[in-house]
Design a protein around this motif. Structure first.
Motif, mmCIF file in Angstrom:
data_model
loop_
_atom_site.group_PDB
_atom_site.id
_atom_site.type_symbol
_atom_site.label_atom_id
_atom_site.label_comp_id
_atom_site.label_asym_id
_atom_site.label_seq_id
_atom_site.Cartn_x
_atom_site.Cartn_y
_atom_site.Cartn_z
ATOM 1 N N ARG A 9 0.841 -1.206 0.000
ATOM 2 C CA ARG A 9 0.000 0.000 0.000
ATOM 3 C C ARG A 9 0.878 1.259 0.000
ATOM 4 N NH1 ARG A 9 -3.072 -1.832 3.737
ATOM 5 N NH2 ARG A 9 -1.971 -0.850 5.467
ATOM 6 N N GLU A 10 1.915 1.273 0.828
ATOM 7 C CA GLU A 10 2.801 2.441 0.895
ATOM 8 C C GLU A 10 3.634 2.585 -0.376
ATOM 9 O OE1 GLU A 10 2.961 5.037 3.276
ATOM 10 O OE2 GLU A 10 1.044 4.022 3.493
ATOM 11 N N ARG A 11 4.086 1.481 -0.945
ATOM 12 C CA ARG A 11 4.813 1.558 -2.219
ATOM 13 C C ARG A 11 3.956 2.218 -3.287
ATOM 14 N NH1 ARG A 11 7.624 -4.263 -3.353
ATOM 15 N NH2 ARG A 11 9.670 -3.761 -2.539
ATOM 16 N N GLU A 12 2.707 1.802 -3.343
ATOM 17 C CA GLU A 12 1.798 2.373 -4.342
ATOM 18 C C GLU A 12 1.525 3.845 -4.046
ATOM 19 O OE1 GLU A 12 -2.752 1.736 -5.832
ATOM 20 O OE2 GLU A 12 -1.582 -0.055 -5.323
ATOM 21 N N ARG A 13 1.246 4.171 -2.790
ATOM 22 C CA ARG A 13 0.929 5.548 -2.417
ATOM 23 C C ARG A 13 2.097 6.489 -2.698
ATOM 24 N NH1 ARG A 13 1.456 9.086 1.813
ATOM 25 N NH2 ARG A 13 2.705 7.683 3.079
ATOM 26 N N LEU A 14 3.310 6.038 -2.449
ATOM 27 C CA LEU A 14 4.496 6.875 -2.616
ATOM 28 C C LEU A 14 5.140 6.742 -3.997
ATOM 29 C CD1 LEU A 14 6.049 6.214 0.896
ATOM 30 C CD2 LEU A 14 4.891 8.299 0.132
ATOM 31 N N HIS A 15 4.573 5.873 -4.837
ATOM 32 C CA HIS A 15 5.094 5.652 -6.188
ATOM 33 C C HIS A 15 6.570 5.251 -6.156
ATOM 34 C CE1 HIS A 15 1.375 7.372 -7.663
ATOM 35 N NE2 HIS A 15 1.581 8.406 -6.878
ATOM 36 N N CYS A 16 6.893 4.277 -5.309
ATOM 37 C CA CYS A 16 8.293 3.852 -5.242
ATOM 38 C C CYS A 16 8.410 2.364 -5.561
ATOM 39 C CB CYS A 16 8.916 4.171 -3.894
ATOM 40 S SG CYS A 16 8.170 3.363 -2.500
ATOM 41 N N ASP A 17 9.458 2.033 -6.274
ATOM 42 C CA ASP A 17 9.712 0.648 -6.643
ATOM 43 C C ASP A 17 10.548 -0.071 -5.608
ATOM 44 O OD1 ASP A 17 8.380 0.889 -9.102
ATOM 45 O OD2 ASP A 17 10.164 1.759 -10.018
#
Length: 85
Positions: A9-17
């Motif tokens: 969820r946080e990866r998606e929210r922050l747009h980080c790979d």
């Protein structure tokens, strides 16, 4: 499983790979067990012979030191980019 869902969820929210995941108990092992080289750096606080974490760090103070070093590297990198522009 909840830790894994929170991570995604946080990866998606922050747009980080790429992410660093730090944990210290059995509830973190689901995330430690993910096989995502280059996308996920897993760090176990304290040693446990059976942990799936990629790296071990001895205590919370060492995590604090690691985070400070990463912030310093980011700040230095941003300053170099500004000089180049």
């Amino acid at each position: 499983a909840a830790d894994l869902a929170a991570l995604e969820r946080e990866r998606e929210r922050l747009h980080c790979d790429t992410a660093i995941y730090v944990g210290d108990d059995e509830t973190d092992e689901d995330v430690f067990a993910l096989d995502q080289p280059g996308r996920l750096l897993t760090i176990r606080v304290g040693s446990k012979r059976t942990s799936a974490a990629t790296y071990y760090i001895p205590n919370q103070r060492a995590i604090d030191d690691l985070l400070r070093a990463l912030l310093d590297l980011r700040r230095d990198s941003e300053q170099r980019r500004q000089v180049v522009r």
